[in-house]
Design a protein around this motif. Sequence first.
Motif, mmCIF file in Angstrom:
data_model
loop_
_atom_site.group_PDB
_atom_site.id
_atom_site.type_symbol
_atom_site.label_atom_id
_atom_site.label_comp_id
_atom_site.label_asym_id
_atom_site.label_seq_id
_atom_site.Cartn_x
_atom_site.Cartn_y
_atom_site.Cartn_z
ATOM 1 N N ILE A 72 -29.127 -31.933 38.600
ATOM 2 C CA ILE A 72 -28.215 -32.554 37.618
ATOM 3 C C ILE A 72 -27.659 -31.495 36.665
ATOM 4 O O ILE A 72 -26.457 -31.448 36.405
ATOM 5 N N SER A 76 -23.767 -30.411 36.786
ATOM 6 C CA SER A 76 -22.966 -30.709 35.600
ATOM 7 C C SER A 76 -22.217 -29.458 35.135
ATOM 8 O O SER A 76 -21.036 -29.518 34.768
ATOM 9 N N LEU A 120 -21.504 -38.028 37.039
ATOM 10 C CA LEU A 120 -22.595 -37.862 36.079
ATOM 11 C C LEU A 120 -22.908 -39.156 35.343
ATOM 12 O O LEU A 120 -23.966 -39.283 34.730
ATOM 13 N N ALA A 133 -27.928 -33.469 32.126
ATOM 14 C CA ALA A 133 -26.489 -33.653 32.346
ATOM 15 C C ALA A 133 -25.669 -33.059 31.202
ATOM 16 O O ALA A 133 -24.550 -32.584 31.414
#
Length: 164
Positions: A72, A76, A120, A133
């Motif tokens: 993640i 991101s 996301l 994130a």
Amino acid sequence: MVGQNLHEQLDDLYREVILDHFRSPRHTAPLTEADVTAEGFNPLCGDEIVLQLKLQGEKIANISIHGRGCSISQASGSILTELLYGKTLTDGTQLITLIKEMMHGTPSQDIEQFGDLEALAGVKKFPVRIKCALLAWTTLEEGLKEHSRKKGPIHTKTEVTTND
Ligand code: ZN
């Protein structure tokens, strides 16, 4: 329950987008001359990133991110570079606001127009992963704040300890 199962719990489409960015991150080549170098750490998950911007006035002429950590956090960051390459510092500030709105409630703009950013959105179901994130975006925010305060190249280090 989060951990390894996170990927299974994300919607299929979002999961594919995140894994694609994680496996093939965009704009990873370090910049030799950066105006903004911003390092970010998420101690809870062990995520680390180094974000660099080369500016031409207000324009983000080049951008780079590299780091290590969970899918993640790294995806991101990759999405951030893709969205901001060639854009302006104002675009960056607006996107930071938008992703925070998205993670904490309802975004004020239609996020579908911002490419893979939407992927996301699925992360907000997992509160402990929101920091992952937001890491790249919070790191960018600190870098841009310092840039606006000082002339010349800046280097910031940010530790993400809250979900704000
Ligand atoms: Zn993480």
